[in-house]
Design an enzyme around this catalytic site. Structure first.
Site, PDB file in Angstrom:
ATOM      1  N   SER A   1       0.881  -0.851  -0.261  1.00 57.71           N
ATOM      2  CA  SER A   1       0.297  -0.318   0.431  1.00 57.71           C
ATOM      3  C   SER A   1       0.991   0.945  -0.205  1.00 57.71           C
ATOM      4  O   SER A   1       1.639   1.540   1.524  1.00 57.71           O
ATOM      5  CB  SER A   1      -0.856  -0.014   1.407  1.00 57.71           C
ATOM      6  OG  SER A   1      -1.766   0.928   1.437  1.00 57.71           O
ATOM      7  N   GLU A   2       0.956   2.074  -1.094  1.00 61.96           N
ATOM      8  CA  GLU A   2       1.539   3.314  -0.941  1.00 61.96           C
ATOM      9  C   GLU A   2       2.047   4.609  -0.175  1.00 61.96           C
ATOM     10  O   GLU A   2       2.848   5.338   0.050  1.00 61.96           O
ATOM     11  CB  GLU A   2       1.448   4.024  -2.867  1.00 61.96           C
ATOM     12  CG  GLU A   2       0.296   3.967  -2.914  1.00 61.96           C
ATOM     13  CD  GLU A   2      -0.776   3.821  -3.270  1.00 61.96           C
ATOM     14  OE1 GLU A   2      -0.776   2.680  -2.711  1.00 61.96           O
ATOM     15  OE2 GLU A   2      -1.659   4.219  -3.819  1.00 61.96           O
ATOM     16  N   ASN A   3       0.820   4.109   1.036  1.00 59.13           N
ATOM     17  CA  ASN A   3       0.940   4.965   1.935  1.00 59.13           C
ATOM     18  C   ASN A   3       2.194   4.438   2.770  1.00 59.13           C
ATOM     19  O   ASN A   3       2.234   5.537   3.458  1.00 59.13           O
ATOM     20  CB  ASN A   3      -1.092   5.533   2.714  1.00 59.13           C
ATOM     21  CG  ASN A   3      -1.357   4.138   2.908  1.00 59.13           C
ATOM     22  OD1 ASN A   3      -1.005   3.171   2.216  1.00 59.13           O
ATOM     23  ND2 ASN A   3      -1.620   3.806   3.969  1.00 59.13           N
TER      24      ASN A   3
END
Lengths: 219, 246, 246, 219
Positions: A46-48
């Site tokens: 998840s790119e966060n």
């Protein structure tokens, strides 16, 4: 006849390989996680700032500090690691993610992708989409074959050239629609090739709804 | 103890002025320095340029500064889910500079690390590259992006010690660590303020050198933007939840 | 468990070839992947380009690869304290590219993060800038440096899990985390191999995605390059020990 | 008469301020840590990845994983944090360190510094010196006023122009030698100024041993 959203997700899941690190976009791509074969190890990024994303939490167990890039509450797994946004996109930009599966508004036959803005409409921003398509090793688009307009007409989404502002140039490797599957030779001059038909769909059905040029190489 | 302040207003005393650039940590409502945002709102400074991945939601987080028209410009990657934002933006009252999320993160990291410019593949051939220098390295095309450095950074951490050493929790880390390095002054709010030595030094995410002032905050109930759950006993729980690109 | 290998030789099987570029973690003898270095030596590959801050000492660490003439070129910031190195270098048998330590660290970090080039103040107006592009940003002069990406990285960590997640200890962290990101294949040796979930996920320094193979090593007694101590009961113990620029 | 090494270190310690983060080079700069005034909080950075460097360990308590940039065994403090080399030099290059005190072979009147190589001799490398002088806010050099040659003659080290390869250009703010103290207006055109004399040293003594031009502005 055509593939359902679930069938498209199942088809996309065939692109997974054991040991892969994968980033899934919102919408149909999210469903792909339901079709990871038993015994196959796939870690979702998840790119966060997370690797090893788990399922949604049970009711009452939501943690405000634990969300995915769609801002949904999620859970961790034993394999999970957390990191900063800079490290997360270093991972993405550096080509360490094996596969990104995401939606699109338009895809061109050379692999150009448009999925972030429609001129004249409120622009919400590209988020991490530009980084993902530019950085991830292999980019798979899952989308409806055509767009349905308000007046009931249809517009092609697989085009010679995108007319919407681009998210990335020559970035798409594979397109899965409700009607079939296309490969794109994004860095070469091999163009776009139709390789699979959805159940009950004919090559003529696809030809009628595709503006971009493609070869036919059904498997 | 010299870094420890009693509350958000005191911690920001002397640091705020009109037209300044402020970096604000957080992703969505996760890991945002809410009490410090409230104090910025209460101060009444205006014409702010805010660097933040998102713009909060109506009445929450940065949404508060939008309501009071204190923001002149946002540098962000995604600003959905905010009606007041949309209204001001469409009305031409608010300027927005969209950066791809990874480019935004890297620009901030570069600013803090003394790197004035770097090259990235992201955005080549798109609107994002318009007006920017592009260049080929080893057969691939890249865009030159500039480092970002602000007047003030406000960040949120789970634990901090009186020396300013910080540790973040889970995905509340996000943009906070880079922003802490990329401003003339960084002010941190922490849920747990402890003494030096209480955080394992191998696990400190932000060394105290970057944090000039620190406050303990009473978190209470944190807001959740998208509450998604599964039911107990689901026959086939999703192997994993979906991602996104926001 | 697919990443776990039995020993250094097995972990490097199929990965070594003449004239390849290998990044090797460590600072001095601190945090060096000694067993993996031994296995590289035993393999007999030669003509290697080694990226490492230092070159070990005679007979220890990378000093071993120098003794067997397996190294053609070093990319380093400081190579003192090594007679065999000096002999080969002065005899023209060994090429050396000196990089300022911070530039070396950043080049590696950039290589791993998909950044082909960046600008830094370091070395402007010196030999280091010769032949490189220079440029002014906001009235300051900078040198353009390129990212580094190797065929193989070998790193040492204190703890690792079977997924490849790593945690380093104290100053043994040094170059290891960036190198782990900046090679086609990264092999890690760890002092403690544990199961997934045993390392607090907020404290993982290198996410498992970067580590393809991992082995547990029996550290025994680690070497110390400069054993410096103070006596108990020193009337005025130094407030702090000295630093250096090595 | 002139200052001893200890006196030079004590003079350099006057450049410290409460709350400073400082990087000390090897040699005389190391001794500065003995002169931090009681009650003043100064954190020492070691560029191999540590803030809050403590004293040498007691015999038998050396830890191979805990060394400084000179590769000496050291200890931690309650304030200590560890980080990677990339983060360490990000801190240095980004201007977050208040003060660097280091030795030099030559300093020019415009602030140029040479301390890493002598042509014809074995070059060991610049280590972190180039990053420190380029990145740290304020750079203080502590060195002997002249170099003693093998034949007994002396060579000036404070020069119009360095003839050794440079470590950095226009980087030095203050020079402390055994004979006195000089400021350098490194970014402007104010040049070099003699501001203090060591005990028993006259301005004439300094003039005779200094090649670089300087003004006199004794405090």
């Amino acid at each position: 006849m055509a593939w359902t959203r679930e069938q498209m997700a199942a088809r996309a899941a065939k692109e997974l390989e054991d040991g892969f690190y994968v980033n899934l976009g919102i919408g149909i791509p999210t469903l792909v996680s339901n079709y990871i074969p038993d015994g196959m190890s796939v870690q979702l990024q998840s790119e966060n700032g997370m690797l090893g994303m788990g399922p949604f939490p049970y009711e009452g167990e939501e943690d405000p500090d634990l969300i995915n890039a769609g801002k949904q509450t999620i859970t961790a797994l034993p394999t999970t690691s957390y990191f900063s946004s800079a490290d997360s996109f270093g991972m993405i930009r550096g080509g360490h993610i094996n596969l990104s599966i995401l939606g699109a508004m338009q895809v061109a036959q050379n692999g150009d992708l448009a999925n972030w803005m429609i001129p004249g409409k409120m622009v919400k921003g590209m988020g991490g989409a530009m980084d993902l398509v530019a950085g991830v090793k292999r980019v798979v688009v899952v989308m409806e074959h055509v767009a349905k307009n308000k007046d009931g007409s249809e517009s092609a989404k697989l085009l010679k050239t995108c007319d919407l502002p681009l998210t990335g140039t020559q970035v798409v490797d594979l397109v899965i629609t409700d009607l079939g599957v296309f490969t794109i030779d994004k860095k070469g001059d091999g163009g776009m090739t139709l390789i699979e038909l959805a159940d009950g769909v004919s090559e003529e059905d696809i030809r009628a709804k595709t503006e971009g040029e493609y070869k036919v190489g059904l498997k | 103890m010299r870094k420890v302040h009693k509350g958000a207003t005191e911690a920001l005393a002397g640091l705020l002025r009109d037209d300044m650039m402020i970096m604000c940590g957080g992703f969505g409502l996760c890991g945002i320095p809410d009490e410090l945002i409230d104090a910025v709102q209460a101060s009444g400074v205006k014409g702010l340029t805010i660097v933040s991945n998102n713009a909060g939601i109506d009445g929450v987080g940065l949404g508060k500064l939008l309501e009071t028209r204190q923001v002149a410009k946002m540098i962000s990657s995604y600003v959905g889910e905010n009606k007041e934002f949309a209204r001001q933006y469409l009305g031409g009252e608010l300027e927005i500079e969209f950066n791809p999320q990874g480019t935004l993160a890297e620009r901030i990291r570069a600013g803090g690390a003394g790197i004035p410019a770097f090259f990235t593949k992201t955005g080549f051939g798109t609107k994002v590259a318009e007006g920017k220098e592009t260049r080929e390295f080893d057969g691939e095309n890249y865009v030159m992006e500039r480092g970002l450095f602000a007047d003030l950074a406000i960040v949120h951490a789970h634990t901090g010690d009186t020396e300013g050493n910080l540790r973040y929790r889970m995905t509340a880390r996000n943009f906070n660590p880079m922003m802490a390095t990329a401003a003339k002054v960084t002010v941190a709010q922490v849920e747990h303020l402890v003494q030096p030595g209480e955080i394992d030094p191998d696990t400190i995410h932000t060394p105290g050198i970057f944090v000039k002032r620190i406050i303990a905050v009473n978190t209470g109930e944190k807001r959740i933007e998208q509450r998604t759950t599964r039911k107990r006993g689901d026959a086939t729980p999703a192997a994993a939840a979906g991602g996104g690109t926001h």
